[in-house]
Design an enzyme around this catalytic site. Structure first.
Site, PDB file in Angstrom:
ATOM      1  CG  HIS A  18     -15.432  44.165  95.869  1.00 23.15           C
ATOM      2  ND1 HIS A  18     -14.178  44.637  95.560  1.00 23.15           N
ATOM      3  CD2 HIS A  18     -15.580  42.992  95.202  1.00 23.15           C
ATOM      4  CE1 HIS A  18     -13.597  43.784  94.727  1.00 23.15           C
ATOM      5  NE2 HIS A  18     -14.424  42.788  94.500  1.00 23.15           N
ATOM      6  CG  HIS A  60      -9.623  38.524  95.554  1.00 18.75           C
ATOM      7  ND1 HIS A  60      -8.449  38.750  94.861  1.00 18.75           N
ATOM      8  CD2 HIS A  60     -10.613  38.569  94.620  1.00 18.75           C
ATOM      9  CE1 HIS A  60      -8.713  38.942  93.586  1.00 18.75           C
ATOM     10  NE2 HIS A  60     -10.014  38.848  93.414  1.00 18.75           N
TER      11      HIS A  60
HETATM   12  O1  G3P Z   1     -17.091  39.406  92.359  1.00 21.98           O
HETATM   13  C1  G3P Z   1     -17.097  40.587  91.637  1.00 21.98           C
HETATM   14  C2  G3P Z   1     -15.692  40.979  91.536  1.00 21.98           C
HETATM   15  O2  G3P Z   1     -15.186  40.861  92.836  1.00 21.98           O
HETATM   16  C3  G3P Z   1     -14.942  40.094  90.603  1.00 21.98           C
HETATM   17  O3  G3P Z   1     -13.593  40.319  90.618  1.00 21.98           O
HETATM   18  O4  G3P Z   1     -11.341  39.616  91.219  1.00 21.98           O
HETATM   19  O5  G3P Z   1     -12.551  41.192  92.697  1.00 21.98           O
HETATM   20  O6  G3P Z   1     -13.234  38.814  92.599  1.00 21.98           O
HETATM   21  P1  G3P Z   1     -12.652  39.953  91.846  1.00 21.98           P
HETATM   22 CA    CA Z   2     -15.143  38.706  93.953  1.00 23.53          CA
END
Ligand code: G3P
Ligand code: CA
Length: 254
Positions: A18, A60
């Site tokens: 992530h 992000h």
């Molecule tokens: O992409 C999975 C997760 O990352 C979704 O939430 O806000 O971290 O992009 P976010």
């Molecule tokens: Ca994400």
């Protein structure tokens, strides 16, 4: 990581880095992705934002305030302007700085040695990043090699991607607290992305029954490791992890 097709890869639970190895380096930077790749993850998760001149960067948040030394909306800047800012973080009392990468720069770094799990979003309510994205992935021959999954909270964006290139595996994400099992069972996408606190044994079993894979993301770092352990018991199919080493160890233990 290796060059197996996404379809082969999803046999075992996927460890999805992530925003790269964001527990050890500035999130969504080339270095964070290199650490993740070295750790042997199954895919690199990349959030996209579009610059004022239509280029795709790994970022992000809507604004660059939290992660860089600048401020304001990412889409307000051209790529040249974005490159003037640097991501800034502190790890072990050491400040680390690194420029914001474009998607091309990330792909140039890893080429076909990694899988890319790319998140699209609407820009001002419009699906405008998908054309450029699909063309780029196609130019690098990543789609034909099965090295890409595209995820989005936006069904409109996923539909646009599907219409451009129906062979890309897609993930529909649901926001925390907004998961809808009947909706998820009915959508034409192979992967469903759910925030961990919305994941139960019933949810996973029902999605598995209709042939869907469940990829779990986490919004609370304090409870994330415990949550990973909890959902592992339900045999979820992927973890958008902020703690790669922990997740790999968890999946190796019986
Ligand atoms: O992409 C999975 C997760 O990352 C979704 O939430 O806000 O971290 O992009 P976010
Ligand atoms: Ca994400």
């Amino acid at each position: 990581a290796n060059s197996t097709d996404v379809e082969d890869l999803v046999g075992a639970p996927m460890v999805i880095a992530h925003r790269g190895a964001n527990d050890r380096y500035n999130e969504s930077t080339i270095t964070a992705y290199k650490i993740a790749a070295r750790d042997g993850v199954d895919a690199l998760e990349i959030d996209l934002r579009m610059t004022a001149d239509g280029r795709l960067i790994a970022m992000h948040d809507e604004t660059i305030d939290r992660t860089t030394d600048g401020n304001g909306k990412a889409e307000a800047y051209t790529l040249e302007e974005i490159k003037e800012f640097e991501t800034v973080e502190v790890f072990n009392n050491q400040t680390t700085v690194e420029v914001i990468p474009t998607l091309e720069e990330i792909i140039d770094t890893f080429r076909d040695t990694e899988h890319y799990y790319i998140e699209t979003r609407l820009v001002d309510g419009q699906p405008v990043m998908e054309d450029y994205l699909v063309r780029l992935l196609d130019d690098y021959e990543l789609i034909s090699q099965g090295l890409v999954i595209i995820q989005s909270f936006s069904k409109q964006s996923l539909e646009k991607v599907y219409n451009l290139e129906p062979s890309i595996p897609l993930t529909l994400l649901y926001r925390k607290g907004k998961f809808n099992l009947e909706d998820a069972k009915s959508v034409p996408y192979p992967f469903i992305g759910i925030e961990s606190t919305d994941v139960s044994l019933e949810v996973v079993n029902e999605l598995h029954e209709v042939g869907k894979k469940v990829h779990v993301y986490f919004t609370n770092n304090d409870t994330q490791k415990a949550e990973q352990k909890r959902v592992k018991a339900f045999q979820v199919d992927g973890y958008f992890t902020d703690y790669i080493e922990y997740t790999k160890e968890l999946l190796e233990t019986e």
